[in-house]
Design an enzyme around this catalytic site. Sequence first.
Site, mmCIF file in Angstrom:
data_model
loop_
_atom_site.group_PDB
_atom_site.id
_atom_site.type_symbol
_atom_site.label_atom_id
_atom_site.label_comp_id
_atom_site.label_asym_id
_atom_site.label_seq_id
_atom_site.Cartn_x
_atom_site.Cartn_y
_atom_site.Cartn_z
ATOM 1 N N GLU A 274 1.033 -1.201 -0.133
ATOM 2 C CA GLU A 274 -0.202 -0.005 -0.303
ATOM 3 C C GLU A 274 0.732 1.165 -0.511
ATOM 4 O OE1 GLU A 274 -4.362 0.929 0.974
ATOM 5 O OE2 GLU A 274 -3.224 1.225 3.127
ATOM 6 N N LYS B 35 -0.106 5.093 1.580
ATOM 7 C CA LYS B 35 -0.506 5.852 2.406
ATOM 8 C C LYS B 35 0.072 6.471 3.065
ATOM 9 C CE LYS B 35 -2.508 3.234 5.497
ATOM 10 N NZ LYS B 35 -3.030 1.816 6.286
ATOM 11 N N LYS C 52 -7.666 2.606 -2.825
ATOM 12 C CA LYS C 52 -8.613 2.104 -1.616
ATOM 13 C C LYS C 52 -9.349 3.494 -1.328
ATOM 14 C CE LYS C 52 -7.329 -0.096 2.733
ATOM 15 N NZ LYS C 52 -6.585 -0.275 3.032
ATOM 16 N N GLU D 234 -14.735 -5.691 1.839
ATOM 17 C CA GLU D 234 -14.010 -6.259 2.397
ATOM 18 C C GLU D 234 -15.336 -5.662 3.939
ATOM 19 O OE1 GLU D 234 -10.512 -2.428 3.971
ATOM 20 O OE2 GLU D 234 -13.004 -1.890 5.667
ATOM 21 N N ASN E 77 -10.942 -7.530 7.555
ATOM 22 C CA ASN E 77 -10.183 -6.310 7.277
ATOM 23 C C ASN E 77 -9.534 -6.634 9.675
ATOM 24 O OD1 ASN E 77 -9.145 -3.907 8.899
ATOM 25 N ND2 ASN E 77 -9.828 -2.532 7.736
ATOM 26 N N GLU F 196 -6.504 -8.716 5.962
ATOM 27 C CA GLU F 196 -6.043 -6.690 5.563
ATOM 28 C C GLU F 196 -6.000 -6.335 6.841
ATOM 29 O OE1 GLU F 196 -8.904 -4.711 3.933
ATOM 30 O OE2 GLU F 196 -9.927 -6.024 2.617
ATOM 31 N N SER F 197 -5.291 -5.650 7.527
ATOM 32 C CA SER F 197 -4.374 -4.652 8.832
ATOM 33 C C SER F 197 -4.267 -5.549 9.703
ATOM 34 C CB SER F 197 -5.630 -4.208 9.120
ATOM 35 O OG SER F 197 -6.347 -2.945 9.108
#
Length: 260
Positions: free
Chosen positions: A54, A56, A116, A165, A186, A216-217
Amino acid sequence: MNILDKIVIDKRKEVDLKKELIPIDIFERTPYFERKTISLSKKLRTSQTGIIAEFKRKSPSKSVINNTVKIEDVAMGYEHAGACGMSVLTDEIYFGGFLDDLIIARENCSLPLLRKEFIIDEYQILEAKGFGADVILLIAAILTKAEIKQFSELAKSLNLDVLLEVHNEEELHKSIMPSLDMLGVNNRNLKTFDVSLETSKTLSTLIPNDFVKISESGISSIEAIKELKPYGYQGFLIGENFMKTNNPGASATEFIKSLL
């Protein structure tokens, strides 16, 4: 009101204003609107690592992560590292992103690009296509089942992959439909911001194998990926781990080499 509620309120204002200023046919006339998209889901099915790296600059939970690196350098770095795809945050208020980041990434790498974003309107999907995205993100927590169907079917008609998601079982049950390509879990609790890989493990058995499973995360170690692979996950979205370093591309290279 949690952070997601606040983001959606601001996003509705932003999209309503954009719709007044920029007509949809502007996006339909861009060179990117007619380009052949690259399927992230197909790449993930055959990838040894499944890393989606990613870009970000900041986040509501961590404030500034990295606002000095250039997206063109990061895009080239991620491709050189062997990432499967690149996620580009385009929300400005909360994540410091810009739509132009998508174009710059598109011009500097040939990876599938995920826009995103907090999509709450069809307008944003046409915008994503016009700015060079290959994949859109839909967030079950902010959409009804009818909206998920409407938005995902529009995306598929534009040859965009769809990543949906979810955060819990309730969101998952309302979301499963044939117009999705990937289901992302997530691991972050949106109310507390706590992260637990148990969320991915628990929901994995409820996701049909027709969909590519993405976690994710909170994925910041090789061990986390090795822990999740037996649960059927083929994609791993890494948001802050690479970006918090001075050279995200080099960090991704080192990480992916360790996985192989």
